[in-house]
Write a protein that holds these residues in place. Structure first.
Motif, short mmCIF file in Angstrom:
data_model
loop_
_atom_site.label_atom_id
_atom_site.label_comp_id
_atom_site.label_asym_id
_atom_site.label_seq_id
_atom_site.Cartn_x
_atom_site.Cartn_y
_atom_site.Cartn_z
N MET A 87 48.40 62.56 56.04
CA MET A 87 48.74 61.43 55.41
C MET A 87 47.54 60.95 54.69
SD MET A 87 50.89 58.16 56.20
CE MET A 87 52.61 58.62 56.65
N ASN A 88 47.51 60.45 53.36
CA ASN A 88 46.44 59.68 52.96
C ASN A 88 46.26 58.14 53.37
OD1 ASN A 88 45.96 61.98 51.50
ND2 ASN A 88 46.74 61.32 49.68
N THR A 89 45.01 57.87 53.70
CA THR A 89 44.70 56.42 54.20
C THR A 89 44.25 55.63 52.96
OG1 THR A 89 44.01 57.50 56.31
CG2 THR A 89 43.85 55.22 56.06
N ILE A 90 44.81 54.33 52.90
CA ILE A 90 44.50 53.57 51.67
C ILE A 90 43.30 52.54 52.20
CG2 ILE A 90 45.06 52.07 49.62
CD1 ILE A 90 48.02 53.45 50.30
N HIS A 91 42.35 52.42 51.76
CA HIS A 91 41.44 51.44 51.87
C HIS A 91 41.09 50.44 50.97
CE1 HIS A 91 39.73 54.24 55.33
NE2 HIS A 91 39.94 54.97 54.33
N PHE A 92 41.64 49.21 51.31
CA PHE A 92 41.29 47.92 50.63
C PHE A 92 39.73 47.46 50.70
CE2 PHE A 92 45.55 48.42 50.85
CZ PHE A 92 46.13 48.21 49.63
N THR A 93 38.71 47.39 49.73
CA THR A 93 37.38 46.67 50.05
C THR A 93 37.20 45.43 49.17
OG1 THR A 93 36.85 48.26 48.41
CG2 THR A 93 36.20 48.73 50.52
N ASN A 94 36.71 44.62 49.25
CA ASN A 94 36.22 43.49 48.60
C ASN A 94 35.20 43.77 47.58
OD1 ASN A 94 37.89 41.59 50.05
ND2 ASN A 94 36.15 41.23 51.69
N LEU A 95 35.61 43.61 46.28
CA LEU A 95 34.67 43.93 45.04
C LEU A 95 33.68 42.71 44.87
CD1 LEU A 95 37.36 45.36 42.87
CD2 LEU A 95 35.84 46.75 44.50
N PRO A 96 32.73 43.14 44.53
CA PRO A 96 31.53 42.02 44.47
C PRO A 96 31.87 41.34 42.83
CG PRO A 96 30.44 44.19 44.05
CD PRO A 96 31.83 44.51 44.54
N ASP A 97 31.88 39.88 42.78
CA ASP A 97 32.11 39.25 41.67
C ASP A 97 31.04 39.30 40.68
OD1 ASP A 97 34.41 38.53 43.09
OD2 ASP A 97 33.33 36.35 43.77
N ASP A 98 29.84 39.53 40.90
CA ASP A 98 28.71 39.37 40.08
C ASP A 98 28.46 40.65 39.29
OD1 ASP A 98 28.00 40.93 42.50
OD2 ASP A 98 25.95 39.92 42.46
N LEU A 99 29.18 41.59 39.18
CA LEU A 99 29.22 42.86 38.37
C LEU A 99 29.19 42.47 36.85
CD1 LEU A 99 31.20 45.48 40.43
CD2 LEU A 99 28.66 45.26 40.11
N PRO A 100 28.49 43.18 36.07
CA PRO A 100 28.84 43.02 34.66
C PRO A 100 30.14 43.33 34.13
CG PRO A 100 27.11 44.75 35.02
CD PRO A 100 27.57 44.50 36.31
N VAL A 101 30.86 42.58 33.10
CA VAL A 101 32.28 42.47 32.61
C VAL A 101 33.01 43.69 32.32
CG1 VAL A 101 34.07 41.59 31.11
CG2 VAL A 101 32.35 40.04 31.88
N ALA A 102 32.05 44.59 31.62
CA ALA A 102 32.33 46.05 31.25
C ALA A 102 32.59 46.83 32.57
CB ALA A 102 31.52 46.60 30.24
N GLU A 103 31.51 46.63 33.32
CA GLU A 103 31.45 47.68 34.42
C GLU A 103 32.71 47.27 35.43
OE1 GLU A 103 27.94 48.67 37.81
OE2 GLU A 103 27.08 47.96 35.39
N ASN A 104 32.66 45.94 35.35
CA ASN A 104 33.92 45.37 36.32
C ASN A 104 35.05 45.87 36.01
OD1 ASN A 104 34.66 44.00 38.39
ND2 ASN A 104 34.49 41.97 37.52
N GLU A 105 35.33 45.62 34.49
CA GLU A 105 36.70 46.28 34.09
C GLU A 105 36.99 47.54 34.43
OE1 GLU A 105 39.33 45.09 32.08
OE2 GLU A 105 38.29 43.05 32.87
N GLU A 106 35.82 48.34 34.23
CA GLU A 106 35.98 49.86 34.46
C GLU A 106 36.39 50.06 35.93
OE1 GLU A 106 35.98 53.86 33.76
OE2 GLU A 106 36.00 52.27 32.38
N GLN A 107 35.72 49.44 36.90
CA GLN A 107 36.07 49.47 38.44
C GLN A 107 37.13 49.25 38.73
OE1 GLN A 107 32.60 48.17 40.55
NE2 GLN A 107 33.60 49.02 42.54
N LYS A 108 37.77 48.02 38.06
CA LYS A 108 39.22 47.49 38.36
C LYS A 108 40.39 48.64 37.74
CE LYS A 108 39.26 42.61 38.37
NZ LYS A 108 38.98 41.45 37.78
N LYS A 109 39.97 49.27 36.64
CA LYS A 109 40.74 50.37 36.41
C LYS A 109 40.91 51.47 37.31
CE LYS A 109 41.10 52.47 31.88
NZ LYS A 109 40.52 52.61 30.65
N GLN A 110 39.46 51.62 37.86
CA GLN A 110 39.35 52.98 38.53
C GLN A 110 40.40 52.51 39.78
OE1 GLN A 110 35.58 53.90 39.65
NE2 GLN A 110 34.97 54.94 37.60
N GLU A 111 40.09 51.26 40.33
CA GLU A 111 41.00 50.92 41.50
C GLU A 111 42.37 50.96 41.43
OE1 GLU A 111 39.22 47.26 42.83
OE2 GLU A 111 37.49 48.19 43.69
#
Ligand SMILES: Nc1ncnc2c1ncn2[C@@H]1O[C@H](COP(=O)(O)OP(=O)(O)OP(=O)(O)O)[C@@H](O)[C@H]1O
Ligand SMILES: [Mg+2]
Length: 424
Positions: free
Chosen positions: A1-25
């Motif tokens: 079975m796959n295990t799901i890991h929730f991590t705390n994302l850093p707040d100070d990432l650039p917006v675009a990068e941040n958006e991209e990461q959220k999408k990925q998540e």
């Protein structure tokens, strides 16, 4: 079975990068949920299948249990059926295992041997105390063998048994034990002995009658000449008693010859009303042939009312006189003589009178009991041994029976049954 890991994302990432990461998540989460749902569905399917299989197994088990129960009931029914047959058999059946320990013991075996299944089951065969049983199993050595024995049962009866022993084998032919079949042949033996005795008696009777006739004539001559001699010697007190001895000896021989002839000729009793109560009283009180000694006490226990037999009074008088004489002779030191009459029915419902002549005398030894009805069997110095042989013939000619019960030192009881008088 796959295990799901929730991590705390850093707040100070650039917006675009941040958006991209959220999408990925989000994508990652979506795929995780998908995997989770997929796995759950698989699991559910597996569980359903398992449940189905379980239900099928349950049904199978239930069917098997039912079948087993039916088998068990069938086995129980067959066991009861066989047991009922075994218990209803008129022959005794005993089964022993290889160590001669009793595993089966049916009701008839118990009746024949005078013991119960409870006393015998699981016990060694030798412990029944019936020696021939164990001996036959020992000597049969896996073969079928049959033997006749006279045994004393646990309740002290003398019984003739026909015994057969056969090996019990399992389907593979291995010996598991022995089955013993017992038949009570006491009655058969009695009939055989009686038939032999009757044959012997007839032959002896014919011979005796011939001899008696031959002897009686010269005996008459001897008595006549002895009487003449007695007269001639009237004046000779020394020699006269000798002639008296001769005469008394001749009379004694004549008495024996009369008994012999009586025994030899088959009695043909007349059929009269014969009151046995009167007859017995008459014999003991008023018979010239019987004198009761002072030391013998006579008790009467006579049937109330009439004990009337169908018979020949003169012949029956001889019979009872001999029984009473024998009883008194068996009590040289005194005792009691009990005369009993009873009315009743025989097994075949014919009414009869039973007369019992019981004494408290010396008794008859077990080995003599089968001989007492034989002619010339006597344990007395002056007995002819014909009394009971004649009694037997006479009672038989009346269609009656004689039985004897005796114990050495305790006394003897003769039981005589005679058909009762019947108006028809
Ligand atoms: N009541 C009894 N008690 C003990 N023994 C008896 C009794 N009756 C008969 N017997 C035995 O049976 C034998 C045969 O009896 P049976 O009457 O035939 O002849 P007996 O009495 O010896 O001779 P007889 O009758 O000629 O005097 C007797 O000798 C005796 O041993
Ligand atoms: Mg006698």
């Amino acid at each position: 079975m796959n295990t799901i890991h929730f991590t705390n994302l850093p707040d100070d990432l650039p917006v675009a990068e941040n958006e991209e990461q959220k999408k990925q998540e989000l994508e990652f989460l979506k795929s995780a949920f998908q995997t989770f749902n997929e796995t759950t569905r698989h699991l559910q399917e597996s569980y359903d299948k398992l449940q189905e299989r379980l239900n099928a197994l349950d049904l199978e088990l239930e069917a098997k249990n039912l079948e087993l129960e039916k088998n068990l009931q069938e086995k129980e029914r067959v066991k009861n059926y066989l047991n009922n047959i075994l218990e209803s058999l008129t022959t005794g059946v005993i089964v022993v295992d290889k160590n001669t320990r009793i595993t089966t013991f049916n009701k008839t075996a118990g009746i024949i041997l005078g013991m119960t299944a409870g006393q015998c089951l699981n016990q060694p065969l030798a412990d029944t105390g019936i020696q021939p049983l164990a001996e036959l199993v020992q000597s049969s050595g896996g073969q079928t063998r049959m033997e006749d024995h006279e045994i004393t049962t646990r309740d002290q009866r003398q019984v003739h048994i026909r015994l057969s022993a056969s090996p019990v084998q399992d389907p593979a032919g291995h010996r598991m034990g022995t089955v013993l079949i017992l038949q009570d042949i006491t009655q058969l033996k009695r009939l055989e002995e009686e038939a032999q005795r009757n044959q012997r008696l007839r032959a002896m009777g014919e011979m005796a009658a011939g001899i008696a006739h031959e002897i009686r004539n010269p005996l008459g001559g001897i008595e006549l000449f002895a009487s003449m001699l007695k007269k001639d010697l009237a004046q000779d007190p020394e020699k006269r008693p000798l002639t008296e001895h001769i005469i008394s000896g001749v009379k004694n021989m004549d008495r024996i010859i009369s008994s012999l002839l009586l025994f030899a000729k088959s009695p043909e009793p007349s059929r009269q009303q014969c009151n046995l109560n009167h007859l017995l009283k008459d014999i003991v009180n008023a018979s010239a042939d019987f004198q009761c000694p002072d030391n013998v006490k006579i008790h009467h226990d006579l049937a109330v009312g009439e004990a009337v037999a169908a018979g020949d009074e003169e012949l029956l008088r001889q019979v009872f006189l001999n029984f009473i004489r024998n009883a008194v002779q068996a009590m040289p030191d005194g005792g009691s003589l009990r005369l009993t009459t009873q009315t009743g029915n025989t097994a075949d419902s014919r009414s009869h009178i039973t007369v019992t002549v019981a004494d408290t005398g010396v008794g008859i030894a077990a080995q003599d009991q089968k001989n007492i009805f034989n002619p010339f069997f006597s344990t007395k110095d002056k007995g002819t041994g014909l009394g009971l042989a004649i009694a037997h013939n006479i009672i038989k000619a009346h269609q009656g029976t004689i039985d004897v019960e005796s114990e050495t030192g305790q006394g003897t009881k003769f039981i005589i049954k005679i058909p009762a008088w019947d108006e028809n």
